[in-house]
Design a protein around this motif. Structure first.
Motif, short mmCIF file in Angstrom:
data_model
loop_
_atom_site.label_atom_id
_atom_site.label_comp_id
_atom_site.label_asym_id
_atom_site.label_seq_id
_atom_site.Cartn_x
_atom_site.Cartn_y
_atom_site.Cartn_z
N ALA A 1 -77.24 1.11 3.86
CA ALA A 1 -76.86 2.20 2.85
C ALA A 1 -76.60 1.27 1.55
N HIS A 2 -75.95 0.32 1.81
CA HIS A 2 -75.36 -0.52 0.48
C HIS A 2 -76.62 -1.10 -0.49
N ILE A 3 -77.54 -1.60 0.51
CA ILE A 3 -78.87 -2.26 -0.24
C ILE A 3 -79.69 -0.99 -0.96
N ALA A 4 -79.55 0.09 -0.13
CA ALA A 4 -80.37 1.52 -0.67
C ALA A 4 -79.82 1.74 -1.99
N LEU A 5 -78.22 1.66 -2.25
CA LEU A 5 -77.58 2.20 -3.30
C LEU A 5 -78.12 1.18 -4.54
N THR A 6 -78.42 0.14 -4.53
CA THR A 6 -78.80 -0.76 -5.52
C THR A 6 -80.52 0.12 -6.20
N GLY A 7 -81.17 0.29 -5.08
CA GLY A 7 -82.54 0.90 -5.34
C GLY A 7 -82.23 2.32 -5.94
N MET B 1 -85.66 6.19 0.61
CA MET B 1 -85.53 7.28 1.46
C MET B 1 -85.95 6.65 2.93
N VAL B 2 -87.29 5.91 2.90
CA VAL B 2 -87.84 5.45 4.13
C VAL B 2 -86.90 4.58 4.76
N GLY B 3 -86.53 3.66 4.07
CA GLY B 3 -85.44 2.45 4.74
C GLY B 3 -84.19 3.23 5.45
N VAL B 4 -83.78 4.09 4.78
CA VAL B 4 -82.54 4.76 5.50
C VAL B 4 -82.75 5.68 6.39
N MET B 5 -83.88 6.73 6.38
CA MET B 5 -84.37 7.55 7.14
C MET B 5 -84.98 6.94 8.58
N LEU C 1 -70.67 14.27 7.59
CA LEU C 1 -70.86 13.24 6.77
C LEU C 1 -72.14 12.65 6.74
N LEU C 2 -72.85 12.18 7.83
CA LEU C 2 -74.15 11.68 8.07
C LEU C 2 -75.13 12.65 7.56
N THR C 3 -74.83 14.08 8.13
CA THR C 3 -75.97 15.06 8.05
C THR C 3 -76.00 15.37 6.62
N VAL C 4 -74.88 15.44 5.66
CA VAL C 4 -74.98 15.77 4.38
C VAL C 4 -75.71 14.59 3.63
N ALA C 5 -75.45 13.45 4.07
CA ALA C 5 -76.01 12.03 3.23
C ALA C 5 -77.52 12.07 3.59
N LEU C 6 -77.95 12.50 4.73
CA LEU C 6 -79.48 12.58 4.94
C LEU C 6 -80.09 13.83 4.24
N PHE C 7 -79.27 15.14 4.00
CA PHE C 7 -79.78 16.01 3.17
C PHE C 7 -79.93 15.57 1.72
N LEU C 8 -79.01 14.96 1.38
CA LEU C 8 -78.87 14.66 -0.04
C LEU C 8 -79.97 13.44 -0.43
N LEU C 9 -80.33 12.68 0.58
CA LEU C 9 -81.33 11.51 0.81
C LEU C 9 -82.51 12.18 0.32
N GLY C 10 -82.97 13.26 1.04
CA GLY C 10 -84.26 14.10 0.90
C GLY C 10 -84.26 14.61 -0.40
N LEU C 11 -82.93 15.40 -0.97
CA LEU C 11 -83.06 15.94 -2.11
C LEU C 11 -83.37 15.13 -3.39
N GLY C 12 -82.50 13.86 -3.48
CA GLY C 12 -82.81 12.97 -4.47
C GLY C 12 -84.31 12.50 -4.56
N TRP C 13 -84.94 12.32 -3.39
CA TRP C 13 -86.29 11.89 -3.10
C TRP C 13 -87.13 13.04 -3.79
N VAL D 1 -77.85 7.99 -5.24
CA VAL D 1 -76.73 7.00 -5.01
C VAL D 1 -75.56 7.73 -4.42
N VAL D 2 -75.32 9.01 -4.58
CA VAL D 2 -74.26 9.63 -3.58
C VAL D 2 -74.65 9.70 -2.14
N ALA D 3 -76.00 9.77 -2.05
CA ALA D 3 -76.52 9.91 -0.55
C ALA D 3 -76.10 8.39 0.12
N ALA D 4 -76.48 7.46 -0.48
CA ALA D 4 -76.40 6.00 0.14
C ALA D 4 -74.76 5.72 0.17
N ILE D 5 -74.04 6.27 -0.72
CA ILE D 5 -72.58 5.84 -0.50
C ILE D 5 -72.14 6.75 0.78
#
Length: 418
Positions: A387-393, A244-248, A320-332, A304-308
């Motif tokens: 984002a690819h690196i975040a996907l592995t985490g 979350m922190v790395g991408v945000m 797309l980025l707005t949804v990704a950031l929302f999902l990043l928060g939701l998964g966290w 995983v979906v957020a990182a993709i």
């Protein structure tokens, strides 16, 4: 007035919810512009993520003193101290902007991390007196109410500009002036209202007395080693936090490099923070109803979906980025609530402060490292690679959750046989 356990727990949760709103505003007000201010003061994009990194590092390093004070004196003085330190950090950032000192900016960011540590410790305070069958919900309520301050805070970037100009400050320093005020208010509310102290009362109810060794981080580490579920909980939280922190922290840079305005940056970050906190009660209900491992597994999948999606987004504003950031928060959120519950469940009252401090230390250090890497990756390879690196985490979280689920089912089968 003497309160029984149920009354004290309700009062504790209400007080923590109020301070979480104030603390959320204090943290989120500067979240929108922190990386931009770092880039402005340093003049380098690859250093833009260091403000968030030092804030996370400060949160990690201050977790142990906060836990130590909690063990010795209780939650109230511990959390009050944390908010006072954070307010001094916000004031330091304002001063750093005024004199163009990047070193002072980093120091202020580290001290501001104390607010993150306080907000994290508050969820443990909510669990001190909670009944086991309500622990997930009570903990998640304190996480959830941060939505109010955290969603409102980023949108202060625009209105704070006139305030900054009035004070003769850099426009980007305006939100940190607001942070100073709200974090000071959180400290005052905490010291006035958090009575009785939930940790001290829980010790009394459990018949446990204060002993320095029993509440030490060393004992917490030993307890975590004895309880695999607690160790897996730390792993889930740490990985979710670093993803979350790395991408945000680099998303505002990604947006501004695509010519997005500060108002747009605030909107995207607000959506991210909404995902982080608004659905925490749902996560808490899921933990109480289905168990922590399935919720952690769901959180990993969402990340995983957020990182993709983040990896597919172009620089600048996009749906797309707005949804990704929302999902990043939701998964966290799912990983944070479930991981916290996995950690707290097996530990005794005496073991909790040390174990919780150790957990927040690990979570903060891994996220701080992620912030450093994020800036370097974006500078040299771009946001998509981050984002690819975040996907592995995120995938690793799913593995840990599956391990916790397997261990839980194995323990259940063992009890059935017995």
């Amino acid at each position: 007035m003497v309160m029984d356990r149920a009354q004290a727990q309700r009062h504790t949760v209400r007080t923590l919810m109020l301070t979480q709103v104030l603390g959320g505003v204090g943290l989120a007000a500067g979240a929108t512009v922190g990386s931009l201010l770092a880039e402005r003061i340093s003049g380098r994009t690859d250093l833009a993520g260091l403000g968030g990194t030092f804030q996370t590092l400060g949160s990690a390093l201050l977790a142990l003193p906060i836990a130590a004070v909690a063990h010795r004196l209780g939650r109230r003085p511990s959390l009050t101290m944390a908010y006072v330190v954070a307010a001094l950090g916000a004031l330091g950032i304002v001063t750093a902007s005024a004199i163009s000192s990047f070193a002072l900016f980093l120091l202020g960011s580290a001290l501001l991390g104390s607010a993150t540590a306080a907000n994290s410790a508050a969820r443990y305070a909510a669990a001190d007196l909670a009944l086991p069958e309500r622990r997930g919900r009570d903990l998640s309520l304190v996480v959830w109410v941060t939505t109010v301050g955290s969603v409102f805070g980023p949108n202060l970037a625009g209105p704070a500009a006139p305030l900054a100009r009035t004070l003769g400050l850099e426009v980007l320093a305006g939100p940190f002036v607001i942070s100073t005020v709200t974090l000071t208010s959180a400290a005052l509310v905490m010291t006035w209202l958090l009575r009785p102290d939930p940790l001290l009362l829980s010790r009394t109810l459990a018949g446990e007395e204060y002993e320095h060794q029993k509440g030490s981080v060393g004992r917490g580490f030993a307890a975590i080693r004895r309880h695999p579920a607690a160790a897996l909980g730390i792993g889930v939280m740490a990985l979710a936090h670093v993803v979350m922190v790395g991408v945000m922290v680099m998303t505002p840079i990604h947006l501004v490099h695509g010519h997005a305005s500060l108002a747009v940056v605030g909107f995207v970050i607000s959506g991210h923070i909404l995902g982080m906190f608004a659905f925490a009660p749902v996560m808490g209900w899921g933990v109480d109803r289905y168990g922590a491992p399935p919720v952690a597994l769901t959180g990993g999948l969402i990340l995983v979906v957020a990182a993709i999606l983040a990896g597919l987004s172009e620089a600048g504003f996009s749906a797309l980025l707005t949804v990704a950031l929302f999902l990043l928060g939701l998964g966290w959120s799912a990983a944070f609530v479930s991981g916290s519950t996995l950690l707290v469940g097996p530990l005794t009252v005496a073991e909790r402060p040390g174990g919780q401090g150790l957990a927040d230390l690990v979570m903060g250090l891994t996220a701080a490292a992620g912030g450093v890497v994020a800036g370097i990756v974006v500078q040299h390879w771009g946001y998509a690679w981050l984002a690819h690196i975040a996907l592995t985490g995120a995938a690793a979280i799913m593995i840990l959750a599956a391990m916790a689920l397997s261990a839980e089912r194995g323990a259940g089968a063992g009890r059935t046989v017995d």
